[in-house]
Design an enzyme around this catalytic site. Structure first.
Site, short mmCIF file in Angstrom:
data_model
loop_
_atom_site.label_atom_id
_atom_site.label_comp_id
_atom_site.label_asym_id
_atom_site.label_seq_id
_atom_site.Cartn_x
_atom_site.Cartn_y
_atom_site.Cartn_z
N ASP A 86 1.37 -0.05 14.70
CA ASP A 86 1.01 0.44 13.52
C ASP A 86 1.73 0.85 12.48
O ASP A 86 2.59 1.81 12.80
CB ASP A 86 0.10 1.88 14.31
CG ASP A 86 -0.77 2.34 13.49
OD1 ASP A 86 -0.79 1.96 12.06
OD2 ASP A 86 -1.55 3.46 13.80
N ILE A 87 1.99 0.00 11.58
CA ILE A 87 2.90 0.21 10.69
C ILE A 87 2.28 0.71 9.30
O ILE A 87 3.26 1.15 8.40
CB ILE A 87 3.87 -0.96 10.55
CG1 ILE A 87 3.29 -2.27 9.80
CG2 ILE A 87 4.60 -1.37 11.73
CD1 ILE A 87 4.10 -3.10 9.53
N LYS A 88 1.26 0.38 9.09
CA LYS A 88 0.64 0.64 7.72
C LYS A 88 1.64 0.38 6.29
O LYS A 88 1.27 1.33 5.51
CB LYS A 88 0.05 2.10 7.81
CG LYS A 88 -0.88 2.47 8.77
CD LYS A 88 -1.36 4.05 8.64
CE LYS A 88 -2.45 4.24 9.62
NZ LYS A 88 -1.94 4.56 11.00
N ARG A 89 1.99 -0.62 6.49
CA ARG A 89 2.80 -1.01 5.26
C ARG A 89 1.85 -1.42 4.04
O ARG A 89 0.80 -1.92 4.11
CB ARG A 89 3.57 -2.11 5.42
CG ARG A 89 4.90 -1.80 6.49
CD ARG A 89 5.87 -0.72 6.07
NE ARG A 89 6.87 -0.46 6.98
CZ ARG A 89 6.87 0.40 7.88
NH1 ARG A 89 5.96 1.35 8.23
NH2 ARG A 89 8.16 0.43 8.59
#
Length: 282
Positions: A86-89
């Protein structure tokens, strides 16, 4: 293909569940984050298909936190688990390419199988990941209708045709995912759709029959099995539901209360309880 492997593991475990590994200092009984994560993984790897580390919880602790993050990915994969980072870049061009290489394509450290990304900047914030997805058999989950209350501030805004913005984003995700279709009818480019918005999720499912959903919002955020009834495709394998605190901190709850040394056993019981709840509505 990766998406087919994920679906196969869901079928084998009969658990469309991903366990969020989001370590917080006030919830960790073990000496280190990695040992805590390892304890959880050792107890649940045979009953779930995937885990989801939230990178912010590791980044806040600097280099040692990131070392724990990558060690956690490597250990989870060694136990046969699929890792959704879960990095949501959300950026474009060479910056997006760098994010992709760091989290999907790097040979310098273990990398996740899927990552979450934000499509707010459009197609050129998504396309740079395709090369690594194809080359390394990886996947993406793109934010479409998120579980937080504030999602309505932007995601629900009506477009000129009266359709809410999240529906338009969902249509784009479906289109973008066509080159990454697996043999089992789903694309390796999936969508993040929150459990806390059941009616919206049902509408999205109808318009996105070949898109696999990553579903946050279950448990601690208020979502339950009954809220997920519309998320499953006809084959029952169109979604995977995340629970983080509800599982990793289960030992602190009244229902699964346990000593700190038995935190991982309590997590296993919480997974089995969640599985039972989901099965009732699938």
């Amino acid at each position: 293909m990766l998406i087919d492997r994920l679906i196969t593991k869901i079928q084998e475990t009969r658990a469309p569940i991903v366990v969020g590994l989001d370590p917080r200092l006030d919830q960790i009984p073990a000496d280190t984050f990695f040992e805590f994560n390892k304890g959880i993984i050792d107890e649940i790897y045979d009953i779930v298909p995937a885990v989801k580390p939230q990178i912010a919880m590791y980044e806040r602790h600097g280099i040692s936190g990131l070392e724990c993050y990558f060690r956690t990915i490597e250990y989870a994969q060694s136990k046969g688990l699929i890792v959704i980072a879960d990095i949501k870049r959300g950026d474009i061009a060479s910056t997006a390419e760098a994010y992709s290489e760091a989290h999907l394509g790097s040979s310098a450290h273990a990398t996740a199988d899927f990552v979450t990304i934000n499509p707010y900047m459009g197609y050129d914030s998504v396309e740079p990941y395709f090369s690594d997805c194809k080359k390394h058999d990886k996947g993406l989950f793109i934010l479409v209708k998120t579980s937080n209350k504030g999602s309505r501030d932007i995601q629900d805004l009506p477009m000129q045709n009266g359709q809410p913005l999240y529906m338009h984003v969902g249509e784009l995700v479906s289109k973008w995912g066509e080159p990454l279709m697996g043999e089992m009818g789903y694309s390796a480019l999936g969508a993040v759709v929150g459990a806390t918005h059941p009616q919206e999720a049902l509408t999205l499912r109808k318009s996105m029959p070949h898109t696999f959903f990553l579903v946050p919002g279950y448990g601690a955020q208020g979502g339950s099995g009954s809220d997920l009834a519309g998320l499953w495709a006809g084959d029952r394998y169109g979604a995977i539901v995340n629970s983080s605190r509800g599982i990793t901190s289960a030992y602190q709850t009244k229902k699964f209360a346990a000593s700190e040394k038995d935190y991982a056993k309590a997590a296993r019981e919480a997974v089995l309880d969640m599985k039972k709840d989901l099965e009732a509505y699938m």
